[in-house]
Design a protein around this motif. Structure first.
Motif, short mmCIF file in Angstrom:
data_model
loop_
_atom_site.label_atom_id
_atom_site.label_comp_id
_atom_site.label_asym_id
_atom_site.label_seq_id
_atom_site.Cartn_x
_atom_site.Cartn_y
_atom_site.Cartn_z
N ALA A 76 -5.87 9.52 2.67
CA ALA A 76 -6.60 10.72 2.25
C ALA A 76 -5.77 11.54 1.27
O ALA A 76 -6.29 12.09 0.31
CB ALA A 76 -6.96 11.57 3.47
N THR A 78 -3.71 10.46 -0.95
CA THR A 78 -3.71 9.87 -2.29
C THR A 78 -4.94 10.30 -3.08
O THR A 78 -4.94 10.23 -4.30
CB THR A 78 -3.67 8.32 -2.25
OG1 THR A 78 -4.84 7.83 -1.62
CG2 THR A 78 -2.42 7.82 -1.55
N GLU A 79 -5.97 10.74 -2.37
CA GLU A 79 -7.20 11.21 -3.01
C GLU A 79 -7.25 12.74 -3.06
O GLU A 79 -8.29 13.32 -3.33
CB GLU A 79 -8.41 10.65 -2.27
CG GLU A 79 -8.47 9.12 -2.32
CD GLU A 79 -9.55 8.54 -1.42
OE1 GLU A 79 -10.33 9.31 -0.82
OE2 GLU A 79 -9.61 7.31 -1.33
N GLY A 80 -6.12 13.37 -2.71
CA GLY A 80 -6.03 14.82 -2.77
C GLY A 80 -6.64 15.56 -1.60
O GLY A 80 -6.81 16.76 -1.66
#
Length: 151
Positions: A76, A78-80
């Motif tokens: 999560a 890595t997707e901000g």
């Protein structure tokens, strides 16, 4: 991709388990579908999962589930975002090679692999190792986020 590996403080920021109930100390490696983590706390006399002065091997299922949570938090991030809250709903194919773990010297390591994921659930396979030997393995499923509201 070269990224720093999370330590204990980073893991605490990723998972809902806090204090001694957060079982993993460091991430050794991770990528999109897998993670490898390590801990030394199984010998701690104050371990929160101890019963009658022992830490039963069944506690390794919680170690496996928390490896899932750490991996989900990293993905999560890595997707901000942050991982959706989850609840462990099933364990399958659990195999334990020991009866207790508080008497094992050295670190525990877990390898967890993401088998299936959606907005509503995740399923992982996990293996817990001690001194290079598999001492527990199985699969775990968690219900996530909005799927929890319908429970």
């Amino acid at each position: 991709m070269n990224r720093p590996l999370p330590g204990r403080a980073d893991i605490l920021a990723l998972v809902p388990h806090q204090g001694p109930m957060c079982l993993w100390d460091e991430v050794l490696a991770w990528e999109g579908r897998s993670i490898r983590v390590r801990a030394w706390n199984h010998r701690d006399p104050a371990h929160p999962l101890r019963a009658r002065g022992r830490l039963p091997a069944l506690a390794l299922c919680e170690y496996g589930a928390q490896a899932m949570a750490v991996h989900g938090g990293l993905l999560a991030g890595t997707e901000g975002g942050r991982a959706a809250p989850g609840v462990l709903v099933a364990l399958r194919g659990i195999e334990l090679a020991v009866t207790r773990i508080d008497d094992l010297s050295g670190a525990l390591e877990c390898e967890a692999e993401l088998l299936a994921a959606s907005e509503a659930s995740q399923q992982y396979a996990f293996r817990i190792l001690h001194a290079g030997q598999v001492i527990a393995s199985g699969r775990a499923a968690a219900m996530l986020g909005s799927a929890l509201a319908g429970r």
